[in-house]
Enzyme design. Structure first.
Site, PDB file in Angstrom:
ATOM      1  N   ASN A 189       1.075  -1.178   0.085  1.00 54.17           N
ATOM      2  CA  ASN A 189      -0.013  -0.084  -0.036  1.00 54.17           C
ATOM      3  C   ASN A 189       0.861   1.220  -0.045  1.00 54.17           C
ATOM      4  OD1 ASN A 189       1.002  -0.025   2.810  1.00 54.17           O
ATOM      5  ND2 ASN A 189      -0.833   1.211   3.418  1.00 54.17           N
ATOM      6  N   CYS A 192       1.978   3.741   2.112  1.00 55.22           N
ATOM      7  CA  CYS A 192       2.872   4.084   2.794  1.00 55.22           C
ATOM      8  C   CYS A 192       4.119   2.651   3.250  1.00 55.22           C
ATOM      9  CB  CYS A 192       2.476   4.662   4.074  1.00 55.22           C
ATOM     10  SG  CYS A 192       1.586   6.162   3.754  1.00 55.22           S
ATOM     11  N   GLU A 223       3.101  -0.251   4.805  1.00 55.29           N
ATOM     12  CA  GLU A 223       2.964  -1.095   5.843  1.00 55.29           C
ATOM     13  C   GLU A 223       2.204  -2.392   5.667  1.00 55.29           C
ATOM     14  OE1 GLU A 223       1.742   1.803   5.640  1.00 55.29           O
ATOM     15  OE2 GLU A 223      -0.245   1.944   6.197  1.00 55.29           O
TER      16      GLU A 223
HETATM   17  N1  UDP Z   1      -3.675   7.210   3.012  1.00 52.14           N
HETATM   18  C1  UDP Z   1      -4.383   7.589   2.035  1.00 52.14           C
HETATM   19  N2  UDP Z   1      -4.352   8.935   1.901  1.00 52.14           N
HETATM   20  C2  UDP Z   1      -3.689   9.640   2.855  1.00 52.14           C
HETATM   21  C3  UDP Z   1      -3.288   9.082   3.910  1.00 52.14           C
HETATM   22  C4  UDP Z   1      -3.077   7.682   4.139  1.00 52.14           C
HETATM   23  O1  UDP Z   1      -4.750   6.844   0.971  1.00 52.14           O
HETATM   24  O2  UDP Z   1      -3.809  11.029   2.754  1.00 52.14           O
HETATM   25  C5  UDP Z   1      -3.593   5.374   3.433  1.00 52.14           C
HETATM   26  C6  UDP Z   1      -2.255   5.099   2.893  1.00 52.14           C
HETATM   27  O3  UDP Z   1      -2.544   3.514   2.400  1.00 52.14           O
HETATM   28  C7  UDP Z   1      -1.602   4.717   4.302  1.00 52.14           C
HETATM   29  C8  UDP Z   1      -2.586   4.447   5.190  1.00 52.14           C
HETATM   30  O4  UDP Z   1      -3.862   5.107   4.585  1.00 52.14           O
HETATM   31  O5  UDP Z   1      -0.483   3.826   4.204  1.00 52.14           O
HETATM   32  C9  UDP Z   1      -2.639   4.663   6.548  1.00 52.14           C
HETATM   33  O6  UDP Z   1      -2.101   6.060   6.786  1.00 52.14           O
HETATM   34  P1  UDP Z   1      -2.069   6.874   8.194  1.00 52.14           P
HETATM   35  O7  UDP Z   1      -1.969   5.611   9.102  1.00 52.14           O
HETATM   36  O8  UDP Z   1      -1.180   7.906   8.152  1.00 52.14           O
HETATM   37  O9  UDP Z   1      -3.666   7.076   8.152  1.00 52.14           O
HETATM   38  P2  UDP Z   1      -4.769   7.829   9.501  1.00 52.14           P
HETATM   39  O10 UDP Z   1      -5.496   6.545   9.668  1.00 52.14           O
HETATM   40  O11 UDP Z   1      -3.969   8.207  10.439  1.00 52.14           O
HETATM   41  O12 UDP Z   1      -5.393   8.843   8.676  1.00 52.14           O
END
Ligand code: UDP
Length: 559
Positions: A252, A254, A256
């Site tokens: 994905n 980022c 993970e």
């Molecule tokens: N992601 C996305 N757009 C964004 C931020 C995150 O599509 O602007 C997706 C992406 O796959 C990333 C995952 O959400 O790896 C998790 O990101 P994060 O933990 O920062 O998300 P949060 O739940 O904190 O918004």
């Protein structure tokens, strides 16, 4: 001031029209996901207490018309226009619903290969990536969350150098993170000094690319602006829980979640700061929250509205979820343990072990209560019933850590006092509360009069805002400076060591930035990638301080 950032984020991203508070959000999400009244209350309590938060799409979309709850997706792309444009369409739908997509473009034939139907020449994977980038750009204008992409190319694709250089100019492919997928055989060539080996040959033109060409482009690209990332194919597939369903060639955005084609994954993170009890971690509480979190993430798989039936099928076949932690550095600060210390790493290893063990136990219990994931028979778990093929990973928690007011994921604090710019031109002056408290104590111990104490505190904060570090303020006690190191004070090796402590204790992978000083050279970057490979990581993302203009955190900016 953090309170106001949290309020701002809440209003900008999470509150629906009829909602006024975080409590309303938790109630909506718990009611949508919980099956029984008791379960709804349990889920509500875990979120509302900020012990656990699911990923943003769940917080935004649960109980609404857009019921898409997962953050992570990967889509396959073949070497034909229909498969490329199908992926483009599906990716657009995923972004519209709040998810991020990863693609491996390696099946697309290289630039200048013959195209039989048109009697012409192929334009190559990078040209198609431009279209994906543009589509994301257009869709982002509507949503609350920007769609993110991961573009991957295998190191043996003949267009690999064009790919690595594709983001060289700042602003190009801005909606993509790019990563090169390398094998152990490739890394062994680097280790053994076989830079001259030819790694790929263009089938039509006969052009050769050597290991050294690729390696220099990777390290040079990272030096210039932090990309590409590097993914370690063998390590990723060595831990593929369902190898009979196929190999994993994508992750994905980022990084993970390595996923099979069409799989999606919902993430969630435990806020470790909530489990600090005086001088230790409350493991009983941590295990209890982990169990509830796994049940919640597993429920989400069934409650989710999938953008595509193939995604639903692939996801429900393995039922992967991504439980992780956030607030790790804050927790270490609360306990007075430096991030870059053996003691800190031992504690983190122990905590993650505790979470993954509790997650596996709960998944087993759910499997016994209902059923194992459908592909279980042919999986690596087939000795013990399991509900989910993979349970843990480390997400960036970019937004949810702001809601929870803790340090993101397993990252060290970026700065203890800085200006945070946010959407719509607003900016927030941030001061880390623990830092502020310990600074005041140190100043009172060192200076006698109150005006002097106040003056020195203000001088430290303004120095920090300007430079990002307190390591060069001599009157601060050594123990204070040792504890309050930032992401840029910590050596790249210690960044990687922390990632390496978590990796064997999570099923999937880790989102982490390895910060390097502005003075880092190509050789340092090469050493870091080799160290990451040797530490059995699944991937590495490096960033050299000051190498990109667009940064979220603004050090040196006065408010
Ligand atoms: N992601 C996305 N757009 C964004 C931020 C995150 O599509 O602007 C997706 C992406 O796959 C990333 C995952 O959400 O790896 C998790 O990101 P994060 O933990 O920062 O998300 P949060 O739940 O904190 O918004």
């Amino acid at each position: 001031m953090t309170g106001s950032l949290t309020t701002h984020i809440l209003a900008a991203r999470y509150l629906r029209d009829d909602e006024n508070s975080f409590t309303d959000v938790c109630r909506r999400v718990a009611d949508a996901i919980g099956e029984t009244q008791r379960e709804k209350e349990t889920f509500f309590s875990e979120m509302h207490s900020l012990r656990f938060l699911p990923n943003s799409p769940t917080l935004m979309n649960a109980g609404t018309e857009n019921g898409q709850l997962a953050a992570c997706f990967t889509l396959p792309i073949g070497d034909s226009l229909p498969t490329i444009f199908d992926a483009l369409k599906w990716g657009a739908l995923i972004h519209q619903s709040g998810g991020g997509t990863g693609y491996n473009f390696s099946k697309i034939r290289p630039k200048a290969s013959p195209v039989r139907e048109l009697d012409g020449m192929a334009s190559g994977p990078v040209s198609f990536m431009q279209i994906f980038n543009q589509a994301t750009e257009i869709i982002r204008q509507g949503g609350r969350r920007r769609g993110a992409n991961m573009g991957i190319l295998n190191a043996d694709h003949p267009d690999i150098l064009t790919f690595i250089h594709a983001k060289e100019r700042e602003g190009d492919l801005a909606n993509f993170n790019i990563s090169v997928m390398v094998t152990d055989a490739f890394m062994a060539c680097i280790r053994d000094g076989k830079q001259d080996s030819v790694w790929t040959t263009h089938p039509a033109t006969g052009d050769e690319v050597t290991v050294g060409d690729i390696w220099d482009a990777i390290t040079g690209g990272i030096w210039k602006n932090g990309e590409p990332g590097v993914l370690f194919y063998n390590e990723i597939n060595h831990h593929n829980p369902t190898p009979l369903l196929g190999e994993i060639d994508a992750v994905n955005p980022c990084g993970e979640q390595p996923l099979l084609p069409f799989e999606s994954c919902v993430l969630g993170s435990v806020n470790l700061t909530r489990f600090v009890k005086e001088d230790h971690i409350d493991e009983v509480g941590l295990k209890q929250t982990t169990g509830i979190a796994v049940r919640m993430l597993d429920r989400i798989i069934d409650k989710n509205t999938y953008p595509l039936s193939r995604i639903e099928t692939a996801t429900k076949r393995t039922r992967k979820v991504g439980l992780g932690v956030m607030g790790v550095h804050d927790t270490l600060l609360m306990l007075g343990i430096p991030y870059d210390s053996a003691k800190g790493r031992v504690l983190c290893g122990h905590v993650m072990e505790c979470i993954t063990t509790a997650a596996v136990e709960t998944s087993h219990v759910i499997a016994v209560e209902s059923d194992s994931f459908p592909a279980w028979d042919n999986s690596r778990w087939n000795k013990c019933p399991m509900r989910n093929a993979a349970l843990t990973c480390i997400a960036p928690t970019g937004s949810i850590s702001l809601l929870a007011d803790c340090s993101p994921g397993i990252e060290p604090v970026y700065s203890y006092a800085y200006t945070r710019r946010h959407t719509a031109g607003s900016s927030f002056a941030m001061l880390h509360p623990l830092f502020a408290q310990d600074l005041a104590t140190a100043a009172r111990d060192r200076f006698s009069s109150q005006p002097e104490v106040d003056q020195e505190i203000n001088a430290v904060i303004s120095h920090l805002r300007r430079t990002g570090t307190v390591q060069d303020i001599n009157w601060l006690p050594a123990s204070f400076r040792r504890l309050y190191k930032t992401a840029t004070d910590i050596s790249w090796k210690d960044h990687i060591r922390m990632q390496a402590v978590f990796q064997p204790r999570v099923h999937a992978a880790i989102s982490k930035t390895i910060n390097m000083p502005h003075s880092a050279t190509d050789d340092d970057i090469a050493a870091a990638i080799l160290f990451a490979w040797g530490s059995n990581l699944k991937g590495i993302t490096c960033y050299r301080t000051g190498s990109r203009r667009e940064v979220v955190y603004a050090i040196g900016e006065e408010t």
